[in-house]
Scaffold this active site. Structure first.
Site, PDB file in Angstrom:
ATOM      1  N   CYS A  60      -7.203  -3.474  -6.963  1.00 14.62           N
ATOM      2  CA  CYS A  60      -6.332  -3.880  -5.863  1.00 14.62           C
ATOM      3  C   CYS A  60      -6.635  -3.053  -4.616  1.00 14.62           C
ATOM      4  O   CYS A  60      -6.666  -3.571  -3.502  1.00 14.62           O
ATOM      5  CB  CYS A  60      -4.875  -3.719  -6.280  1.00 14.62           C
ATOM      6  SG  CYS A  60      -3.723  -4.159  -4.981  1.00 14.62           S
ATOM      7  N   CYS A 115      -0.261  -3.397  -9.533  1.00 13.10           N
ATOM      8  CA  CYS A 115      -0.247  -3.167  -8.096  1.00 13.10           C
ATOM      9  C   CYS A 115       0.442  -4.331  -7.395  1.00 13.10           C
ATOM     10  O   CYS A 115      -0.097  -5.428  -7.333  1.00 13.10           O
ATOM     11  CB  CYS A 115      -1.699  -3.063  -7.666  1.00 13.10           C
ATOM     12  SG  CYS A 115      -1.931  -2.924  -5.929  1.00 13.10           S
TER      13      CYS A 115
END
Length: 396
Positions: A100, A201
């Protein structure tokens, strides 16, 4: 006055990062990333993105900075979620947080920020940025551990490039978590007491098997227990004809067949399990708890062993392919045949371990001084020189 776009996540760390930048005289803009809004897979009470975006907005209001939300869910699905499904299907265990950062925060998000005329992007990560000069006198950026050793998040940023680092600020890297909370309380920020988010995330708290079941069909298979006294664990270290043979030996995985153990239970799909896992096996009655020591997606078998000291959990080396090797400090990159003494870790929060990097024509070997538990394909290994993270790779 330089312009900084802060990734406001609705947590205390990014809130304080924005406050500190404003105090330092930057022109600050708050941006909330909406990365996921499929409510069917999040436990909506736990960490819905709506609450987070609302908290981020209130922080921006309190600090008197402009605020907007950007919807990156399409990119997130393509670059993170689809990649995760693909990796689990191959029997690997990806790290979505590292991805991420590489694919979303410091790529898609960064491009949006720069298009808004930003000089820098800032995040609430516990790490620091430094500069040094190479042997030829060129300036390079360093990714340094956060001052709070308990919260150091440099591992999650192990895939950043020099270009990304050059345009990034980490305002809370010099602080302890307790100091960050104190500043938030003094400034009366709504996030001061907010718990740190767990889970993927920006997705919130996801039940991973349910998440994976949307794409990966359940498929019943056997849980096989391998005894710790198995012959393969007692094997003598052979004589090696060359270095390559030794590196391959130290990095090899144990291979198993169902005939070597006994069936102790059933599971709903080998791709839902990862090495070192203890929960979710639903097998009782063993003197010590069972841990996953290997999974075979091809045969849909999970191999387990009793106790966390089971020899099947440990090995000394691992391998990273050339295309999955990344140097934050490209000037330190090893050439074929070169070695380097480093400190390395194979998961977040693991204390740094002494290790040696060996660069071969085939790829990079990381050999630890001490055997490591649950070296897991798909996870990241990151290597350091003292407090600087200089490179990383996907465990092959």
């Amino acid at each position: 006055m330089k312009r900084v776009v802060v990734g406001l996540s609705g947590g205390v760390d990014s809130s304080v990062a924005a406050y500190l930048l404003k105090e330092q005289g930057y022109e600050v803009i708050g941006l909330f990333m909406k990365n996921w809004h499929d409510d069917s897979v999040t436990i909506s009470k736990e960490c819905p993105w709506l609450d987070d975006s609302n908290d981020a907005m209130l922080v921006a209001e309190k600090l008197g900075i402009p605020f907007q939300t950007v919807d990156l869910s399409e990119e997130y699905k393509k670059r993170i979620v689809d990649y995760m499904f693909n990796e689990y299907e191959r029997g690997r265990t990806p790290n979505p947080d590292v991805l991420c950062n590489r694919e979303i925060k410091f790529d898609v998000f960064m491009k949006i920020a720069l298009s808004l005329g930003a000089d820098f992007v800032a995040t609430g990560h516990y790490c620091r940025k430094g500069t040094t000069t190479t042997e030829n006198g060129e300036m390079v950026y360093q990714l340094l551990a956060g001052k709070d050793k308990n919260k150091d998040q440099s591992y999650f940023l192990c895939q950043l490039s020099q270009e990304q680092l050059s345009q990034t600020l980490f305002p809370i890297g010099e602080l302890q978590k307790s100091e960050v909370r104190k500043i938030a309380a003094e400034q009366d920020l709504i996030t001061a007491e907010k718990k740190d988010s767990q889970g993927l995330c920006f997705i919130g708290k996801v039940r991973l098997p349910e998440f994976l079941q949307q794409k990966l069909q359940p498929k019943e298979g056997n849980i096989v227990e391998i005894d710790a006294s198995e012959e393969k664990y007692q094997a003598e270290t052979p004589e090696f004809s060359d270095k390559k043979e030794e590196l391959e030996f130290l990095s090899r995985k144990y291979s198993y067949s169902p005939a070597e153990g006994k069936v102790v239970g059933k599971h709903q799909g080998a791709h839902y399990f990862t090495k070192g896992q203890r929960k979710g096996l639903a097998v009782g009655g063993t003197p010590e708890p069972l841990f996953v020591i290997e999974t075979s997606v091809e045969d849909n078998v999970i191999y387990t062993g009793q106790g966390k000291d089971h020899p099947g959990m440990y090995r000394r080396g691992l391998f990273v392919t050339p295309e999955e090797t990344h140097w934050v400090r490209e000037d330190l990159k090893l050439e074929q045949g070169e070695e380097m003494r480093v400190k390395a870790r194979i998961r977040y929060r693991q204390p740094l371990q002494d290790a040696t990097l060996h660069q071969t024509a085939e790829g990079l070997y990381v050999v630890f001084d001490e055997p490591q538990a649950s070296i897991t394909e798909g996870q990241f290994v990151a290597w350091h020189l003292e407090e600087e993270l200089i490179g990383s790779g996907v465990i092959s």
